[in-house]
Structure formats: C-alpha cells, structure tokens
Design an enzyme around this catalytic site. Structure first.
Site, PDB file in Angstrom:
ATOM      1  CD  GLU A 156      -9.932   1.238   0.180  1.00 40.42           C
ATOM      2  OE1 GLU A 156      -9.407   1.635   1.243  1.00 40.42           O
ATOM      3  OE2 GLU A 156      -9.707   0.118  -0.311  1.00 40.42           O
ATOM      4  CG  ASP A 203       3.555 -11.102   0.914  1.00 38.62           C
ATOM      5  OD1 ASP A 203       2.602 -11.902   0.801  1.00 38.62           O
ATOM      6  OD2 ASP A 203       3.406  -9.873   0.973  1.00 38.62           O
ATOM      7  CG  ASP A 253     -12.529   5.538   5.927  1.00 42.74           C
ATOM      8  OD1 ASP A 253     -11.487   4.935   6.281  1.00 42.74           O
ATOM      9  OD2 ASP A 253     -13.350   5.091   5.111  1.00 42.74           O
ATOM     10  CG  ASP A 286      -0.444 -11.906  -5.592  1.00 38.54           C
ATOM     11  OD1 ASP A 286      -1.352 -12.725  -5.799  1.00 38.54           O
ATOM     12  OD2 ASP A 286       0.545 -12.136  -4.886  1.00 38.54           O
ATOM     13  CB  ALA A 292     -15.060  -7.454  10.758  1.00 43.25           C
TER      14      ALA A 292
END
Lengths: 673, 600
Positions: A342, A509, A338, A301, A373
C-alpha cells in the site's frame, strides 16, 4: 513433476500399456468389469468352438470372430492401461526424487543420531541443515529456512518455511537451501504426502466412485438383459427352424452389450485425476473429482483469488483549501519508509503529480514513524512537520477532533465504493484522503457470469466490512459475499449451504481453515499451507493458487460429461448393430428379409464380422477422447444437453451405420478374404 | 387414411388434452388424505366408516415397506377370494345358466388375471361365468386393482416430491379414497351413459333367437356314449348340423364395462369384448370408451407436475406419451389401410384396406385407434382381432405392450412405469450436463439405478423367458393356430400381454390349457408384483433423499430435448430388448408378405 505435460501417445507409455493389457486378460482381474468379463467369456467360448466343427460355418469365419472378440477385450484393457501408464510415468518421476536419505534425529538427551529416513516415526524430531533433503513430512518447530520444493511443485523459486503460523509445513523429498531448521515428523513412512501422491497418480488406491458404481450396475443390468435376449433368441431360432451357431450368438452378444463405455469407463476416471495432476492439483480420491463436477457453490477468498492481494492507492482527495499536489507531497513523505505494498503504491501514485522521486537517504534528519498495531498510523517527523497517515479513526484521535465535513464525506464515499481510506494529517490539520482500492483480477467477471449460467453460485469471503465487501463482490460479478468473516463463520456458511442441498467448494491454507476444509465437499488446501489444512482438504494445489478452484470444477464437470457422452454413444450404437446382424442371421431361412439389410452389406458373414470389428475398433478410436475428455463448455445444462445429445446421441446412432458399411466395403477389397 | 380418421384423431387428442388438467386437479384432492372434494358431504362418512371397520389410523402414514406389505397382503387375499368364488360358482347365486365350477388352472389364471389388472381371459365370459362371478369375483378386482395401480403411482410421485421423509403415504387410505371418490362416482355416470347408448344391464337368462338365414356346419359325429366316432382309417366321422337358432347372452353389462374401461382392466363381459354390439353399441360409445381408457392415466401426468411443483415436467411426460401414441396410431392405421397386397391384387376389398377380423361398424381407423389405445394403456379390451391385423399393424400393439405400456398406460401403472424410464433416462444422459445425475432435486444414485433396472429386468426376463420356453416345448406349441412367424407373434403376444398386465390376446392362441393357464398366470403375477416392489422401494428411497436445489445447472426435465430423450430411451431400451424376437415374428412376416407370396 506434474508441470511436464505428457503427450497423449508417448511411445514408452504405449509399449508398457500393451504389455499390461495382456496381464489384465486374467479372468480374475476381468471380473471387476462385468461387461468386459462377459466379452472375454464370449471370446473364450468362440475360441473353444473353433475346435469343434460347426455345420454351415467356415472355420475362417469362426476364427476371425474369435480374434476380434479377443481384440475387443484387449483394446478395453489397453485403454485402462494407457490411462494408468500416464499416471505411472508421473509417479516414476516422483519416485526419482526420493533418494535414500539419512536423518539427524534428536534424542531426549539433546544429542543427535543418524538414522535412515525410513526409520523415522511420527513425533520424531530431526534437524536439517542447508543442502540437506528433508527426510519426512513434518512441521517446523524451530528456525526458518528457504526450501526448494520444485520436486513437488515444479516451481524453481524457493519458499520460506518457518516455525509457528501458517508456513510451517515441510514435505519429505524437498530440500533445505539455507539455514537450519528443526522439524517434528508428522507422517510415518509410507503415509507421507509424497507416498500418497505416488499411489494416487499411479491409481493404485483408486476406488470406484459412487457414480461409477451406479453406472456399472446399469451396464451390468444391460449385459444381463442382452444375455437373456441371446439365450431366448436361440430358442426362437429353434422354433423357426434355424440353429444359430455359438459364434454368431457370441458375436451378437458382444456387439449388443455396452462394451464401448464398459471398456473406457475406468480410463475416463483415471484420466480425470490425471488431468488434475497436470494442473498441479492432487485429488485425494476419485470421489473428490466427481464431487467437483457437482459443486454449485464456490467460496472464494477475496485476497489472492479475486483481488490482486494488495490494495493500491488510486486517488488523492485533498481537504478544502489544499491542492492535490500538496496532499500528494505530504502523502509521499509519510510513505517513504512504508515498505508495505500500500505504502509503495502511494509513492508511485504521487509521482504522477509531478513530484520527483525522493529517497530516504536524502533526508538524514527525518524521523520515520513505523506502523504499529497500537497507533495504527505511520508517518514522518521532518523539519518540524509531523505528518501522519492512517485509518480515519486513528487519525481522528491523533488530531483530537472531528474531520471537516468535506473530508468526512470523502471518507464515506470511498468506503461506500468498496475502497479503504487513509487520512493524511499534519499536526492537527487534515490534509486529505487517500483512496486505496482492491484491484480485481482481470477476466474474473466473465468467468463468473459463465458460472452463473451453469448454475454455480460464487461467494466471496473477506475480513473486510460489509460495504467494502459488497462493492468488491459487485465489481467482480459475484453472487454473494461473506463480510467480516472469521473461520467459524466460514464453517457456518458451508453448513448452511449444505443443509440447503448445495455442494460447496473452498480453498484454504491456515490451520484455522481446517474445519471448513474438512466440511466442504471439495476442500482445496494450498501447498504452502499448514499440515493440518492439507490433511483436512481432499485436494492439494501444489501451485497454491486459489483461483484454480474454478479449473478444478471444470475438470470435474468435464470428466462427468465424458462419461455420460460415451455411455450415450455406446448405447445408441446398438441400433445399427442390430440392422447389421439380425438380417444376416435370418436370411438363410427367410430370404425375404433382405430389405432389412439397409446398409447393403455384402454377405451375412461379412455383416456379422463388420459389426464385431467396428465394435472393437471404436474402443481404440475413442481412447484419445476418453483420456483427453470431451471439450468443456461453460453453458447452461439445457444447452449442454442439447449439444452433447446431438453429437453423442445422434452421432452414436449414425456413426456405426457408416463405420460398419465402410468395414464391410474394406473387407470386400482386401485380397486375402 | 381418410379425412374422417384424421378429424377423429384430432378430436381424440384434443379432448384428451382438454380433460387432463381437470382430471389431474381432482386427482390431487383424491390422493391427498386430507383433500376435500365436492362429494365429501355424501362420501366422507362412508370413508370414515371404512377406517373404523378396518381399524385404520389414517393419520399414520406408512414407509415403503409397510406400504408394500399392505398392498401385497391385500392382493393375496383378493386373489384367494376370487379363486374360491370361481371354484364354487355352481353353489353361488345369480347363475341362471347353471354354469359349473372352473377348473383349478383356469380359476387360478382368471383370479391372477383380475388381481393384476390384466383381465386376460382364457374363458369365454358368457359361456363360463355366472353373473355372481362376474359382478363379485371379477368386478371387485376391476375396481380395487385399478385403485392399487393409482395408489402406487401416487406413492412414487410422493417419493419424488418429498425430501428427507420416511413415509410415502397410506395404502389403505389411498385404496379407499380412490375407489370412493374417483372410480365409483365416474363409473356410475359412465354406466348410465352406456345404457343410454343401448348397452344392456339386466339379470335375465340368455335369450334364444331364430336366425334369419339358417345354415349347416360339419361337426364330428358322436356315438351314444358321447365318444367321437372314427372310421376305419381313424379319421373322425362327420355329420351335418343345421343351425337355425342362436343364443344371445344377457347380463349386467354396462356396470361392468364402465370400470373395465376406466380402470384399464379390459376384460370383456362377453368373449367378443368391445366388438360385440351390446358391449359397444354406437360410434359414440366406441369413442368414449377409448377416451375413458386414457382419462385417468393422462390426468396423472398433470398430478405429477403439480405434486413436484414443476408443471412443465408433467406436460413433458404427457408430450412424450402423446408422441409415442401418435406414432403407434399412424403406423397401425397406415398398415391396416394399405391392407394385404396379395388380396388387393386379387381385387378384394381394394379401398377398405385390411378388413379381416374387423367389426364393419368401426372400420379401419377405429379398429387401429382402439388397438393402439388399448395396448398403450394396459387395458386389453379389443374391438377387432389383433391376430388378423397385417404384420406391421399387429406389431404396433405388440410393441406397445413390450415397451411396458408406458404410453399413458394402465391407471397408475403407466405413470410409474414411465417414471422408471425417466429415472433411467436421467441417469444415462444426466451426466452429459456435467453433474452426477439428478431428477427433480433427487440425486440418482446406485440404489435408485439398482431398483429401476430390476424392474426392467423383470419385464424382459418374464416376457422373453416364458415365450422362449413355450416356443421350444410341445405344450407351448399345442395351443397355436398358426406356425411360422405368425405363430411366434401369437406366443410373444400372449406372454407380453400377461406380463404387461394388458390382457388382450392375439387370439390365435387357444390358451385354455392347464400349462398355458398356469404359466400365463405366473407371468401376470411376475409382471405386476415383481415390478411393483422395486418401484415402491424406489419411492421410499427417493423420499429419503435430501433436496438438491434446482439451478441453471440442473438436468432439464421439461422441454423438447427432454421429450426427445425420453422417447428415445423408451424406444431404444424397449427395441433393444425385443427387436430380435420381433424380427423373427411380425417383422419377417411383413417382409415375406410384401416380398413373396407366402401368407400365414
């Protein structure tokens, strides 16, 4: 538990192993190992022979041969007991964590009753409060809690367990530190994760792996061949006028059959599993460890395995007419609230452009817009300014028109290099682009290069788009990538590789990883993952570190190499033993054969005894190698073969010549002979 | 070890190397049911006719069990066929000498011998067998037993090359095609060549010639009833017998010899085999005969390389074989050149080395080379008495046979024997590259190991078992000319040769006794068919396997390391099994010869 590394010769283990070695002498137990069984029968016959006078053979010689044949069997048992002992020590450590716990089981009526943990069955629901141990494996169905899992992981930092999602599994024997959770039990007593772990490290459930079975067939066949050789030798002796004694024939037989590998084989297998345990990986079977050595496709991954997990801002690209500082200033403002990695990395990068640190507290009038979203943007409204940052198409919607050409080009360049663009805009004006980049973990590229030399293909799995995936895969030095991967794509990829004859390893997982984990030849489930994932995989990594897949493959290979090296060594040994024993057997009738005694051993009896002693002692000397494993080197098959053949093949030819000669010389100077 | 020997050895190996590829390419076509050869215009109709007569559906391939059953049935019928011919020889045509029928045990031994491609001869050809028996009863097997060997090798190679397949070829198609396209055409030309060298090919009755120097021998005097006469002490009464004529055998020799060599059969037309001036007339015929033994086995290694799409592997096998071959030749040659120190001390034959039992026309080198070649392969033709070799010189042929005749080996048998060793090698050492063993994309698993070791066990059991049994029973010892270590070598050699389907004899042993005929016959059948079944099972199992793609992590089956490893496995597995027995035979004999005055 496993984090504690055991020294190779822990005194306690040695004492226990000595005891166990005696118990293993029982012929029924020995039958499982044909080579050592024949050795034991040889030892028995020689011992019985002591009670009957053999003409031309001193009782002292017969006695010494018998003793050393018993030692050979004993040493082989000792090797196995040592390997098992190390597992047992770890299992004992695990058992200590299991105290008798009382569980609060909820009844259909909603009331709770107190029952011992052993009485819990699959489907029961228990309530666990802060400070209480978790009585059984299960899934959190209600609530969230921090759990101390150090009992199984050795990691003292608590982890969060919550209902729903991929962090819902709890393990019996761990402890809730805060809050209260409701858990549905998923394992009956004796079948829990901890139980399985204990029996695995103890070797109680150890079954022979396919390759071990094949090797045992070969070793048994060699044993049969040498039985025929010995029996026919007796006849040829009668023809020539020599009556070989039982002692001598038994000595020759035991020296010729592959006792070295026969004695160490199971220890090597157990030690392989044990080495995984040392790395905090639990293999559900020895078969899985063997498969790990055969893996030639690694599915890794991207996030967490290849990259550091979070993208970081690495560059500001201002729109025409703006300076970098202006862009950095706006970007910093938009990111202050934020809390994503990032966002924080943007604030940090902005500081490099001489901007002072701001804090939210200094700006009471600021209205921070959080990422949703729906809008896929975040930002701030302050002093009439509307600053937003977000994905290019979201920002495009926000400003209501296309980006100016240089900005569009910058976005293009960033994504082609594998990065992600965030576009910063103020009202309808584009300020510039932030380059977010995946940071590839250090040292991986070298590692993958070595893997390629070993014939292992590495494939990166990522949800990113193709461009990004390709760039990162290239930077990390991987062979291939699977972009925009959904769980079913992963499964399809595994099936495709397997159909082409490859053996595939992967980590996972989530519950949606379970089918792929089950399909893979080696599926390593993260301990933090769901119960479903853990059930589906054939290994569990207690540290939940996906990079460990690489080490698992190395340990599998190391175990196979150790097995092959000792087999080769064992068989090559026979040449020297012939040169010791055959002249000794014939010299009474044919004194002219003396030149064949190329080692110049002192007497026929000393020659035979030296060979028998060497044969027994070499087992003990090789126990550390069997337990620790041959040092693994990531080389191509051709160079590995050349190297190991030189060490263990040539070494196996030469070592016994030296060893037998030394023992013979030693016996010459010992006072009591 | 003179320069001419070296030059000839170089020419031999060089020519063999040169012929390997063309032979292999032709084999590729012959062993492919659909393959085309330049002989198709002539032979294709014949091939199809065979299929029509025997109702063979050539498109329908067989799995390993069907293949094995076809093969066993065919061999059984062939065995009975030859047995009957030998038993009924006096009733059958082409018997100008009026030779009688063979005894049951001799007929069984001979039929088993030829069915198994052994060509062990308990009889003397010219004094026992009619032309019909030779040409029909025996030559038939010389062709088909060779074809069977090649067919098995092809089946195993197909098994290795194929993946997830059920079938390994078609026995009847392989049998017909090998005979028709490979053995017959080559033999035709080969026989003509042999005739050109002076070999006979006729149906005449035996000639009688006056000897140049008449001589007398002592023979037992017989009374009028044919009973041997004894004197008062019970000793035989001897009388002088003058010999002034000799019988010179005749017959269709060249046609027999061609297939005898090409098919690694080895059964001599006459008892002296390739030492007889008719059966081996010139140095050139000697050279070509040796070369023709190795021709097909050598070509098969190239066939293997092409079939498994790894030519370097084919050449590596060739290389390993060449190493073992050269080692054998050099040991044998040097031992024979050194000769017997005791004879040298007496001033006899100083320069020539050990010339006892050798044909003067061929000398030391050509005898040593021939002995090595014929035992590397399971041919068994001889041009010198192996019994008379020095102990070490004789050890070479004996060891060659005991290693399983895998050095080029019998046609087909050499390759499939070697491939069993390859499987074992890969399994033993394969783990050392950190993967479970794999061979050319096939994982080597328990079943493969089981059948491979079964094959090895068969050899070890049969050779050592029978030899040990004979060594301690009166019937076993009755046939021995020598006692002591040399006698043991003779016994070991006889059973090794029988089990290994070689057929050469150490010749010190009078094997034509009912007991030896029977046990040797059984040994030959064991060595052939008990070996073949596991090999075909291996082929079937390998064919079923899924392909494991090759990568840098795969076990390398070419290159120097592999050659060394393969040679090591062949030598160690072979030596480990037979070293104790050999130590009490040729090895101890050698030390006695060099260390003391005793000779055997």
């Amino acid at each position: 538990m496993a984090a504690k590394k055991l020294s190779l010769f822990d005194q306690h283990i040695i004492v226990q192993a000595l005891g166990a070695s005696f118990q293993k002498l029982h012929p029924v137990t020995m039958m499982g190992n044909p080579v050592m069984f024949v050795t034991e029968v040889g030892a028995m016959i020689t011992t019985i022979g002591l009670f009957f006078k053999t003409p031309g053979e001193s009782i002292g010689f017969g006695f010494q041969v018998a003793i050393w044949l018993w030692f050979t069997v004993f040493f082989a048992n000792f090797a196995e007991a040592m390997a098992e002992g190390r597992g047992k020590a770890q299992a004992d450590a695990l058992r200590k964590t299991r105290t008798h716990t009382i569980a609060n089981r909820t009844l259909a009526s909603g009331a709770t009753e107190q029952v011992p943990a052993e009485m819990l069955r699959k489907g029961d629901v228990v309530i666990i409060s802060a400070g209480e141990p978790i009585p059984a494996d299960g899934d959190v169905i209600e609530g969230v809690a921090s759990v101390d899992e150090s009992a199984i992981t050795g990691e003292s930092a608590p982890v969060i367990r919550e209902s729903g999602g991929d962090r819902s599994a709890v393990t019996g024997g761990t402890r809730v530190l805060s809050d209260q959770i409701k858990v549905m039990v998923t394992a009956n007593p004796g079948e829990s994760f901890m139980d399985r772990m204990i029996s695995l490290v103890e070797g109680a459930q150890r079954q022979k792996t396919p390759n071990e079975i094949a090797l045992i067939i070969l070793l048994s066949a060699l044993t049969i061949i040498f039985l025929v050789v010995i029996l026919t030798l007796k006849c040829f002796g009668l023809y020539s006028g020599i009556s070989f004694t039982i002692t001598v024939l038994a000595a020759l037989l035991v020296c010729l059959i592959p006792t070295t590998i026969g004695g160490l084989l199971s220890a090597i297998g157990i030690a392989g599993i044990d080495r995984l345990v040392q790395k905090n990986v639990l293999a559900m079977s020895g078969r899985a460890v063997e498969a790990a050595g055969d893996i030639d496709v690694l599915l890794l991954d991207k996030t967490g395995t290849i990259t550091l997990g979070n993208r970081q801002a690495t560059e500001f690209i201002p729109a025409p007419g703006l300076t970098t500082e202006e862009l950095a200033d706006a970007a910093q403002l938009a990111s202050l609230a934020d809390e994503t990695p990032e966002g924080r990395s943007i604030v940090v990068l902005a500081k490099q452009y001489g901007l002072r640190g701001r804090s939210i507290a200094d700006m009471p009038r600021a209205d921070f817009i959080n990422f949703t979203a729906h809008t896929r943007m975040s930002g701030v409204d302050i002093d009439g300014r509307q600053i937003r940052k977000g994905a290019p198409d979201a920002v495009k919607n926000f400003i209501g028109r296309d980006f100016p050409r240089p900005v569009a080009e910058a976005v293009e360049i960033v994504s082609r290099s594998g990065g992600t663009s965030l576009v910063v805009a103020e009202k309808d004006r584009v300020l510039g682009v932030i380059h977010l980049k995946d940071i590839v973990k250090g040292g991986l590229k070298d590692r993958f290069t070595r893997f390629r030399a070993m014939g292992i293909k590495t494939v990166m799995i990522t949800g990113d788009n193709k461009l990004t995936a390709e760039a990162i895969a290239k930077e990390a030095g991987m062979d291939d990538y699977l972009a925009e991967a959904r769980p079913e794509d992963k499964l399809a990829l595994i099936r495709k590789e397997q159909a082409a004859g490859h053996l595939v390893a992967m980590t996972g997982d989530g519950t949606n990883d379970a089918p792929a984990l089950a399909q893979a030849d080696v599926g390593v489930a993260m301990n933090t993952g769901t119960q479903a994932a853990k059930e589906a995989g054939n290994m569990v990594d207690l540290d939940s570190n996906p990079t460990k897949l690489i080490e698992i493959v190395e340990i599998g290979k190391q175990m196979l190499i150790t097995r092959g090296a000792l087999t080769t060594f064992s068989i090559a040994n026979d040449v020297a033993k012939y040169f010791a024993i055959i002249p000794a057997m014939l010299i009474s009738l044919f004194p002219e054969i003396a030149p064949l005694n190329i080692m110049g051993l002192r007497s026929p009896q000393s020659a035979i005894l030296s060979a028998v002693v060497f044969n027994a002692v070499i087992i003990v000397l090789l126990i550390p190698l069997a337990l620790r494993g041959v040092k693994f080197r990531p080389l191509s098959a051709a160079s590995l073969l050349r190297r190991n053949l030189l060490i263990y093949g040539l070494g196996g030819l030469v070592a016994p010549f030296v060893g037998i000669k030394l023992i013979d010389m030693l016996m010459g100077i010992l006072p009591w002979r | 070890m003179d320069i001419y020997g070296w030059l000839q050895l170089a020419a031999f190996i060089g020519l063999l190397l040169f012929l390997t590829k063309p032979m292999g390419l032709y084999l590729l076509r012959v062993l492919d049911g659909e393959g085309r050869t330049f002989l198709d215009p002539v032979l294709k109709p014949v091939e199809l006719l065979f299929y029509r007569i025997f109702r063979v559906d050539r498109k329908q391939e067989q799995d390993w069990k069907q293949y094995t059953i076809s093969l066993l049935m065919f061999s059984l019928i062939g065995l009975l066929f030859t047995y009957l011919i030998l038993r009924l020889q006096h009733l059958l045509p082409l018997n100008p000498q009026g030779l009688g029928p063979l005894s049951p045990d001799l007929a069984f031994n001979t039929a088993a011998s030829f069915t198994t491609n052994t060509n062990w001869q308990s009889y003397g050809g010219e004094s026992t067998l009619s032309y019909f028996s030779q040409m029909v009863g025996l030559a038939f097997h010389n062709f088909v037993s060779a074809a069977v060997g090649i067919a098995i090798a092809a089946a195993l190679v197909r098994g290795i090359a194929r993946h997830t397949a059920k079938t390994i070829g078609h026995f009847w198609v392989d049998l017909v095609r090998v005979n028709l396209y490979l053995l017959f055409p080559i033999c035709l030309i080969y026989a003509l060549f042999l005739v050109s060298q002076g070999m006979i090919q006729n149906f005449k009755a035996y000639e009688t010639a006056k000897v140049v120097e008449p001589y007398t021998v002592q023979v037992v005097k017989k009374d009028t009833t044919g009973q041997e006469m004894k004197d008062a002490q019970g000793k035989a009464v001897m009388e002088e017998h003058k010999i002034d004529t000799q019988t010179i055998a005749q017959g269709p020799m060249a046609s027999q010899v061609a297939i005898k060599m090409l098919g690694t059969n080895g059964g001599g037309f006459v008892n002296a085999n390739a030492a007889h001036p008719y059966e081996n007339p010139t140095p050139l015929s000697n050279f070509i005969q040796m070369l023709s033994i190795f021709l097909i086995p050598s070509g098969l290694t190239y066939y293997l390389g092409r079939m498994v799409k790894n030519r370097r592997h084919g050449w590596a096998i060739w290389g390993a074989m060449a190493v073992l071959f050269l080692a054998g030749v050099l040991i044998c040659w040097s031992a024979e050149s050194a000769g017997n120190p005791h004879l040298t001390a007496l001033g006899i034959d100083r320069a020539g080395g050990n010339m006892e039992g050798k044909e003067v026309r061929f000398g030391i080198f050509n005898s040593a080379l021939f002995a090595t070649v014929t035992t590397d392969a399971s041919c068994g033709a001889v041009n010198a008495m192996h019994d008379s070799f020095t102990p070490l010189g004789g050890l070479v042929p004996l060891t060659n046979i005991q290693l399983g005749e895998v050095v080029f080996g019998g046609v087909g048998a050499g390759l499939y024997g070697m491939l069993v060793f390859v499987i074992l090698t890969v399994f033993l050492a394969g783990l050392m590259v950190g993967r479970t063993p794999e061979y050319l994309g096939n994982k080597i698993e328990a079943y493969d190991v089981k059948v491979s070791v079964l094959a090895v066990l068969v050899l070890c059991f049969s050779i050592l078992g029978f030899a040990a049994w004979s060594a301690v029973r009166p019937w076993g010892l009755a046939g021995l000319n020598n006692m002591g270590p040399h006698g043991l070598s003779e016994l070991l050699y006889a059973y090794s040769s029988a089990v290994g389907n070689n057929g050469s004899a150490f010749a010190g042993l009078n094997a034509n006794t009912p007991w030896l005929n029977t046990t040797l016959g059984i040994a030959m059948l064991c060595g052939r068919f008990l070996f073949i079944v596991p090999v075909l099972a291996l082929a079937g199992n390998l064919a079923r396997k899924k392909l494991v793609p090759e990568s840098a992590g795969s076990f390398p089956v070419s290159g120097l390391t592999f050659i060394v490893l393969l040679v090591g496995t062949v030598v160690i597995v072979g030596a480990l099994t037979f070293f104790p027995a050999l130590a009490m035979g040729p090895v101890v004999e050698h030390f006695i010869m060099t260390g003391s005055g005793k000779l055997f």
